[in-house]
Design a protein around this motif. Structure first.
Motif, PDB file in Angstrom:
ATOM      1  N   LYS A  58       0.829  -1.200   0.000  1.00 63.35           N
ATOM      2  CA  LYS A  58       0.000   0.000   0.000  1.00 63.35           C
ATOM      3  C   LYS A  58       0.861   1.246   0.000  1.00 63.35           C
ATOM      4  CE  LYS A  58      -4.291  -1.675   2.090  1.00 63.35           C
ATOM      5  NZ  LYS A  58      -5.181  -1.585   3.269  1.00 63.35           N
ATOM      6  N   ILE A  59       1.927   1.262   0.828  1.00 62.44           N
ATOM      7  CA  ILE A  59       2.741   2.469   0.861  1.00 62.44           C
ATOM      8  C   ILE A  59       3.591   2.588  -0.387  1.00 62.44           C
ATOM      9  CG2 ILE A  59       4.726   1.511   2.062  1.00 62.44           C
ATOM     10  CD1 ILE A  59       3.296   5.032   2.175  1.00 62.44           C
ATOM     11  N   ALA A  60       4.026   1.459  -0.937  1.00 64.48           N
ATOM     12  CA  ALA A  60       4.787   1.521  -2.170  1.00 64.48           C
ATOM     13  C   ALA A  60       3.963   2.188  -3.262  1.00 64.48           C
ATOM     14  CB  ALA A  60       5.207   0.115  -2.606  1.00 64.48           C
TER      15      ALA A  60
ATOM     16  N   SER B 277      10.697  -0.782   3.042  1.00 66.34           N
ATOM     17  CA  SER B 277      10.716  -1.288   4.411  1.00 66.34           C
ATOM     18  C   SER B 277       9.420  -0.951   5.144  1.00 66.34           C
ATOM     19  CB  SER B 277      11.907  -0.693   5.174  1.00 66.34           C
ATOM     20  OG  SER B 277      11.811   0.725   5.196  1.00 66.34           O
ATOM     21  N   TYR B 278       9.187  -1.718   6.192  1.00 65.78           N
ATOM     22  CA  TYR B 278       8.003  -1.545   7.043  1.00 65.78           C
ATOM     23  C   TYR B 278       8.482  -1.490   8.490  1.00 65.78           C
ATOM     24  CZ  TYR B 278       3.632  -2.854   9.451  1.00 65.78           C
ATOM     25  OH  TYR B 278       2.542  -2.894  10.282  1.00 65.78           O
ATOM     26  N   ASN B 279       8.234  -0.343   9.153  1.00 72.85           N
ATOM     27  CA  ASN B 279       8.691  -0.155  10.530  1.00 72.85           C
ATOM     28  C   ASN B 279      10.169  -0.512  10.692  1.00 72.85           C
ATOM     29  OD1 ASN B 279       6.228   0.811  11.365  1.00 72.85           O
ATOM     30  ND2 ASN B 279       5.561  -1.094  12.302  1.00 72.85           N
ATOM     31  N   GLY B 280      10.965  -0.083   9.706  1.00 73.61           N
ATOM     32  CA  GLY B 280      12.407  -0.283   9.789  1.00 73.61           C
ATOM     33  C   GLY B 280      12.913  -1.617   9.307  1.00 73.61           C
TER      34      GLY B 280
ATOM     35  N   SER C  68       2.326  11.901   7.134  1.00 77.94           N
ATOM     36  CA  SER C  68       3.296  12.743   6.442  1.00 77.94           C
ATOM     37  C   SER C  68       4.100  11.888   5.471  1.00 77.94           C
ATOM     38  CB  SER C  68       4.238  13.424   7.437  1.00 77.94           C
ATOM     39  OG  SER C  68       5.036  12.467   8.111  1.00 77.94           O
ATOM     40  N   THR C  69       4.469  12.491   4.338  1.00 77.65           N
ATOM     41  CA  THR C  69       5.302  11.823   3.340  1.00 77.65           C
ATOM     42  C   THR C  69       6.422  12.770   2.942  1.00 77.65           C
ATOM     43  OG1 THR C  69       3.354  10.649   2.490  1.00 77.65           O
ATOM     44  CG2 THR C  69       5.331  10.626   1.129  1.00 77.65           C
ATOM     45  N   ILE C  70       7.659  12.270   2.940  1.00 78.29           N
ATOM     46  CA  ILE C  70       8.829  13.085   2.627  1.00 78.29           C
ATOM     47  C   ILE C  70       9.608  12.427   1.495  1.00 78.29           C
ATOM     48  CG2 ILE C  70      10.919  14.170   3.518  1.00 78.29           C
ATOM     49  CD1 ILE C  70       9.752  13.850   6.338  1.00 78.29           C
ATOM     50  N   PHE C  71      10.053  13.253   0.552  1.00 76.77           N
ATOM     51  CA  PHE C  71      10.835  12.782  -0.585  1.00 76.77           C
ATOM     52  C   PHE C  71      12.184  13.487  -0.603  1.00 76.77           C
ATOM     53  CE2 PHE C  71       6.356  12.941  -1.530  1.00 76.77           C
ATOM     54  CZ  PHE C  71       6.085  11.647  -1.927  1.00 76.77           C
ATOM     55  N   TRP C  72      13.245  12.733  -0.893  1.00 72.46           N
ATOM     56  CA  TRP C  72      14.583  13.296  -1.064  1.00 72.46           C
ATOM     57  C   TRP C  72      14.959  13.123  -2.533  1.00 72.46           C
ATOM     58  CZ3 TRP C  72      12.871  11.025   3.339  1.00 72.46           C
ATOM     59  CH2 TRP C  72      13.115  11.693   4.555  1.00 72.46           C
ATOM     60  N   LEU C  73      15.056  14.245  -3.274  1.00 75.38           N
ATOM     61  CA  LEU C  73      15.249  14.237  -4.717  1.00 75.38           C
ATOM     62  C   LEU C  73      16.684  14.642  -5.045  1.00 75.38           C
ATOM     63  CD1 LEU C  73      11.966  16.152  -5.609  1.00 75.38           C
ATOM     64  CD2 LEU C  73      12.260  13.688  -5.245  1.00 75.38           C
TER      65      LEU C  73
ATOM     66  N   PRO D 290      13.842  10.600  -6.994  1.00 77.16           N
ATOM     67  CA  PRO D 290      13.730  10.348  -5.558  1.00 77.16           C
ATOM     68  C   PRO D 290      14.641   9.180  -5.167  1.00 77.16           C
ATOM     69  CG  PRO D 290      11.564  10.506  -6.574  1.00 77.16           C
ATOM     70  CD  PRO D 290      12.565  10.386  -7.684  1.00 77.16           C
ATOM     71  N   VAL D 291      15.611   9.443  -4.311  1.00 82.28           N
ATOM     72  CA  VAL D 291      16.514   8.385  -3.866  1.00 82.28           C
ATOM     73  C   VAL D 291      16.066   7.810  -2.526  1.00 82.28           C
ATOM     74  CG1 VAL D 291      18.467   9.284  -5.158  1.00 82.28           C
ATOM     75  CG2 VAL D 291      18.107  10.036  -2.797  1.00 82.28           C
ATOM     76  N   LYS D 292      15.149   8.520  -1.863  1.00 75.51           N
ATOM     77  CA  LYS D 292      14.610   8.049  -0.590  1.00 75.51           C
ATOM     78  C   LYS D 292      13.215   8.639  -0.396  1.00 75.51           C
ATOM     79  CE  LYS D 292      15.457   8.277   4.432  1.00 75.51           C
ATOM     80  NZ  LYS D 292      16.355   8.833   5.498  1.00 75.51           N
ATOM     81  N   VAL D 293      12.318   7.810   0.158  1.00 71.77           N
ATOM     82  CA  VAL D 293      10.958   8.259   0.479  1.00 71.77           C
ATOM     83  C   VAL D 293      10.569   7.658   1.828  1.00 71.77           C
ATOM     84  CG1 VAL D 293       8.534   8.331  -0.244  1.00 71.77           C
ATOM     85  CG2 VAL D 293      10.341   8.231  -1.971  1.00 71.77           C
ATOM     86  N   THR D 294       9.965   8.447   2.688  1.00 72.48           N
ATOM     87  CA  THR D 294       9.428   7.909   3.940  1.00 72.48           C
ATOM     88  C   THR D 294       7.978   8.356   4.103  1.00 72.48           C
ATOM     89  OG1 THR D 294      10.137   9.801   5.292  1.00 72.48           O
ATOM     90  CG2 THR D 294      11.681   7.958   5.076  1.00 72.48           C
ATOM     91  N   HIS D 295       7.206   7.518   4.739  1.00 74.75           N
ATOM     92  CA  HIS D 295       5.795   7.825   5.002  1.00 74.75           C
ATOM     93  C   HIS D 295       5.467   7.403   6.429  1.00 74.75           C
ATOM     94  CE1 HIS D 295       1.483   8.300   4.200  1.00 74.75           C
ATOM     95  NE2 HIS D 295       1.317   7.145   4.820  1.00 74.75           N
ATOM     96  N   GLN D 296       4.873   8.313   7.179  1.00 76.18           N
ATOM     97  CA  GLN D 296       4.463   8.041   8.555  1.00 76.18           C
ATOM     98  C   GLN D 296       2.940   8.100   8.625  1.00 76.18           C
ATOM     99  OE1 GLN D 296       6.922   7.493  10.974  1.00 76.18           O
ATOM    100  NE2 GLN D 296       5.333   6.760  12.361  1.00 76.18           N
ATOM    101  N   ASP D 297       2.322   7.052   9.141  1.00 79.50           N
ATOM    102  CA  ASP D 297       0.865   6.988   9.296  1.00 79.50           C
ATOM    103  C   ASP D 297       0.583   6.509  10.716  1.00 79.50           C
ATOM    104  OD1 ASP D 297      -1.856   6.748   9.112  1.00 79.50           O
ATOM    105  OD2 ASP D 297      -1.853   5.523   7.301  1.00 79.50           O
ATOM    106  N   GLY D 298       0.395   7.476  11.643  1.00 80.00           N
ATOM    107  CA  GLY D 298       0.245   7.115  13.042  1.00 80.00           C
ATOM    108  C   GLY D 298       1.533   6.513  13.573  1.00 80.00           C
TER     109      GLY D 298
END
Length: 235
Positions: free
Chosen positions: A7-9, A39-42, A198-203, A211-219
């Motif tokens: 889902k996050i991918a 990854s999921y929760n690290g 929140s979703t953060i992209f490092w371009l 994008p070389v890195k993406v993180t998403h936080q949901d709760g």
């Protein structure tokens, strides 16, 4: 767990992975392929690839992800690219989790002024709006705009339920290390329309803002994408 990772991918797909390069004109795109670990929760859970191809002025952008033999998903965006602007044609998504399959399709029809969607057995239609993107090719327009000088105040993006204006905010620069190397990046945040997300992209400008890195936080749940391989132009 595999379900959540896929889902996050897919969710981060809206800006997560692609290459733009100069091909005889400023800010032109060129074909590429990039691979990622998600990854999921690290914890590393699977892999994903994104591939951009071109036939004349018809472009295909394909995203695919796998989590072992448990789940898989793919998305395809078809569009044109003229004078720095993407013209959406169609979008499709399929996912399989064990024996369960889900599909979603979007058709962009500027001549009839209609955007038609179908998710599994549910169909909808919306009024046409100029410049509407899908969740996959939106990242291309975002990156072209960054290279051209700056982001727009918002981007119209169609999904199965609606056409929604989404905001991406540039928040400085940061050095990021991946399996493929260490890059100076521009940090961009997708402004959340829901609390606790929140979703953060490092371009990376060196890879034409890939994008070389993406993180998403949901709760209390976190997901991530990190670059593992790339074939295309390096600036």
């Amino acid at each position: 767990m595999a379900i959540s990772v896929l889902k996050i991918a897919l969710a981060t797909t809206s800006v997560a992975t692609m290459l733009f390069a100069s091909a005889g004109q400023a800010f032109a795109m060129s074909p590429f392929q990039a691979s990622y670990q998600f990854s999921y929760n690290g914890k590393n859970m699977g892999s994903a690839t994104r591939t951009l191809s071109q036939t004349g002025n018809n472009w295909n952008y394909v995203f695919s992800a796998k989590a072992g033999g448990i789940a898989s998903a793919s998305e395809t965006s078809r569009f044109t690219f003229i004078n720095g602007k993407i013209g959406s044609s169609s979008f499709s998504r399929t996912s399989k989790i064990l024996v369960h399959n889900n599909t979603m399709n979007i058709r962009f029809n500027p001549s009839s002024k209609i955007i038609s969607t179908k998710k599994d057995d549910k169909s909808r239609s919306f009024a046409w709006q100029a410049g509407v993107l899908d969740e996959l090719n939106a990242e291309l327009q975002l990156r072209e705009d960054l290279k051209a000088g700056g982001l727009k105040s918002s981007y119209l993006i169609a999904d199965a339920k609606e056409v929604e204006a989404r905001r991406f905010i540039k928040q400085g620069t940061e050095k990021v290390s991946t399996q493929y190397g260490t890059f100076d990046t521009v940090k961009v945040i997708l402004k959340p329309n829901k609390p606790n997300r929140s979703t953060i992209f490092w371009l990376a400008p060196k890879l034409d803002y890939l994008p070389v890195k993406v993180t998403h936080q949901d709760g209390n749940t976190s997901y991530g994408l990190s670059l593992t391989g790339y074939k295309g132009k390096v600036n």
